[in-house]
Design a protein around this motif. Structure first.
Motif, PDB file in Angstrom:
ATOM      1  N   THR A   1     -73.329 -30.578  -4.311  1.00 36.09           N
ATOM      2  CA  THR A   1     -72.927 -29.169  -4.358  1.00 36.09           C
ATOM      3  C   THR A   1     -71.438 -29.054  -4.662  1.00 36.09           C
ATOM      4  OG1 THR A   1     -74.668 -28.600  -2.767  1.00 36.09           O
ATOM      5  CG2 THR A   1     -72.896 -27.007  -3.073  1.00 36.09           C
ATOM      6  N   VAL A   2     -70.632 -29.926  -4.071  1.00 46.51           N
ATOM      7  CA  VAL A   2     -69.201 -29.953  -4.375  1.00 46.51           C
ATOM      8  C   VAL A   2     -68.972 -30.312  -5.841  1.00 46.51           C
ATOM      9  CG1 VAL A   2     -67.011 -31.135  -3.893  1.00 46.51           C
ATOM     10  CG2 VAL A   2     -68.529 -30.486  -2.008  1.00 46.51           C
TER      11      VAL A   2
ATOM     12  N   LEU B   1     -66.965 -27.975  -8.658  1.00 50.05           N
ATOM     13  CA  LEU B   1     -65.734 -28.425  -9.317  1.00 50.05           C
ATOM     14  C   LEU B   1     -65.878 -28.628 -10.820  1.00 50.05           C
ATOM     15  CD1 LEU B   1     -64.408 -31.065  -6.743  1.00 50.05           C
ATOM     16  CD2 LEU B   1     -63.567 -28.738  -7.101  1.00 50.05           C
TER      17      LEU B   1
END
Length: 512
Positions: free
Chosen positions: A464-465, A469
């Motif tokens: 998810t990160v 990004l």
């Protein structure tokens, strides 16, 4: 003039004109049915492996362990190399087939790959249903894998190229909806056939795969090729223009046609070499990362083995199949929500919401299993239903995010010159992950026990990160103009700009 309703163009959609026509809708419905094949196979394999008659015939040692509630580890009852081979053989053959599918898709068009996939899947369903020994059963699975390899390589690309840019996400999500419906239909069939006396209900479950494969095979005979594919492998711009007029419902298609021709002129004769060039690195990374991440969410544990999981927590055979059916209702409901939201709110917000939902569900599942399910016996009915609710939340979160976008994103981030190779890499990566994890899954469940859900929650957090990004938003952007997104992204622009500058310096040196 084709039927449909008007769509206003915008700057983001490249000033393309047109509307959603009935011709496009019907074509995409037929193509999306390939997802039904994939989903049905996932659902039916998980269901029949929970049927006593199937286990007695092919995996008797597993059946003995499941019947003994007081002996044997709850998490290890279904740990069998042969049972794992039955599940994972499809993905190994699909992995290999998708590489050949790339060549067929590029040279003969997307429709040919879909046609071949439907035909081979039909043959595999017949052999699997008629299996008299494990070897014949595995052969049927291998043929199913070849069929899935061809269809999964071609269909997401086909849908993205045929759909209007403003609604590409919704049309492409039709594939994931059909995957969900296929799993749902398999759950219904499994629930009905496990009640058949005589122990041959599993044959009916496997044979029913012939229905959707026949629909796809016959329907693909009448499918049009995409304008992008026509330009790419025949160069017939007039034929592509006529088709564009038909699928867009307007004669004003010159802007879109010009973009397709320009993309085709940049097309390379060796796309597998081209995609490894630095300027295509963002596309390559996303084509590898997103499908692989899709399989690292833990959904395979539930897709293949949710009936097994429910039996492990104490539910009986019939109840476990019924609960699995209801989890697919939750997933299908989420699929429908995504179809309405994906081109309005975009891919990234849904990725993030679905990711958070999955992390919470997996953490709760791990805690409940850690505190309520020992190595032997079962758990109380109340906590068993908590497990069921959390599984519903988990599959709904997946269906909001990684489920549909694991297919959509790779098909739309790739330039025309790398699309056939990139989609093959995406499918190969997906199948490779599924194969490896399906080989390891039951062994991991046996060794990690409840901690397997904490393991997957950690992976979903990392992924998810990554999306937050590194993945740009692609809603309403035409396929032929997505390259611009990488040049504007805070991270990827450094790589793409460096390559462009290097290329410009090289050209200057050559002129000098």
């Amino acid at each position: 003039m084709s039927s449909g309703f008007a769509i206003t163009s915008s700057e983001n959609t490249g000033n393309y004109n047109g509307r959603i026509t009935l011709f496009v809708v019907l074509s995409c419905i037929v193509a999306s049915s390939g997802g039904f094949l994939f989903g049905y196979d996932i659902g039916v394999s998980g269901g029949v492996t929970a049927m006593s008659s199937f286990l007695n015939k092919f995996f008797p040692e597993v059946q003995k362990r499941t019947l003994n509630r007081t002996q044997g580890d709850n998490y290890c009852k279904f740990n069998s190399e042969l049972l794992t081979l039955f599940t994972s053989s499809l993905y190994l053959s699909g992995l290999i087939a998708s590489l050949f599918a790339s060549m067929v898709t590029r040279k003969f068009g997307r429709r040919m790959s879909i046609l071949i996939g439907g035909a081979v899947f039909l043959a595999g369903s017949g052999i699997g249903a008629a299996a008299v020994n494990l070897e014949m059963l595995i052969l049927g699975r291998v043929l199913l894998g070849i069929g899935v390899g061809f269809t999964n390589q071609a269909i997401p690309v086909y849908l993205s190229e045929l759909a209007p840019p403003q609604h590409r996400g919704a049309f492409n999500n039709g594939f994931e909806i059909c995957v969900g419906l296929g799993i749902l239909f398999a759950n219904i069939v499994n629930y009905a056939t496990q009640k058949i006396e005589g122990g041959w209900g599993w044959r009916v479950s496997l044979a029913m795969a012939a229905l959707p494969s026949s629909f796809l095979f016959i329907g693909s005979i009448f499918l049009p090729e995409t304008p992008n594919s026509i330009i790419q492998h025949t160069g017939d711009s007039q034929k592509a223009a006529n088709l564009l007029k038909r699928i867009r419902g307007t004669d004003d298609i010159q802007a879109e046609l010009d973009d397709i021709i320009a993309a085709a002129n940049n097309s390379a004769s060796k796309p597998f070499n081209t995609i490894f060039q630095p300027k295509y690195r963002p596309q390559l990374i996303m084509a590898i990362a997103i499908p692989n991440f899709q399989q690292l969410t833990g959904i395979s544990l539930l897709g293949f083995y949710s009936p097994v999981l429910f039996r492990t927590t104490g539910f009986k055979e019939s109840a476990s199949l019924m609960l699995t059916f209801f989890t697919r209702i939750a997933a299908s409901f989420s699929n429908i929500i995504v179809m309405g939201l994906v081109d309005r709110v975009g891919r990234r917000p849904l990725f993030l919401v679905g990711g958070v939902q999955m992390i919470v569900a997996e953490m709760v599942l791990g805690i409940v299993l850690a505190t309520q399910l020992g190595d032997h016996g079962g758990m109380s009915e109340g906590y068993g239903f908590v497990v069921f609710i959390m599984v519903c939340v988990l599959v709904a979160g997946f269906s909001l995010s990684w489920g549909p976008f694991g297919w959509l994103v790779p098909s739309e981030v790739l330039s025309l010159e790398t699309r056939s190779a990139g989609q093959s890499i995406a499918v190969v990566g997906s199948f490779a992950s599924v194969f490896v994890f399906s080989q390891l899954l039951l062994a991991m469940l046996c060794r990690l026990k409840y901690s397997i859900f904490f393991f997957y929650a950690g992976l979903v957090f990392i992924m998810t990160v990554f999306v937050f990004l590194f993945l740009p938003e692609m809603k309403n952007v035409p396929l032929e103009r997505i390259d611009q997104l990488w040049k504007e992204h805070w991270f990827w622009k450094k790589i793409v700009s460096d390559e462009v500058q290097t290329h410009a310096n090289s050209e200057t040196s050559n002129v000098d």
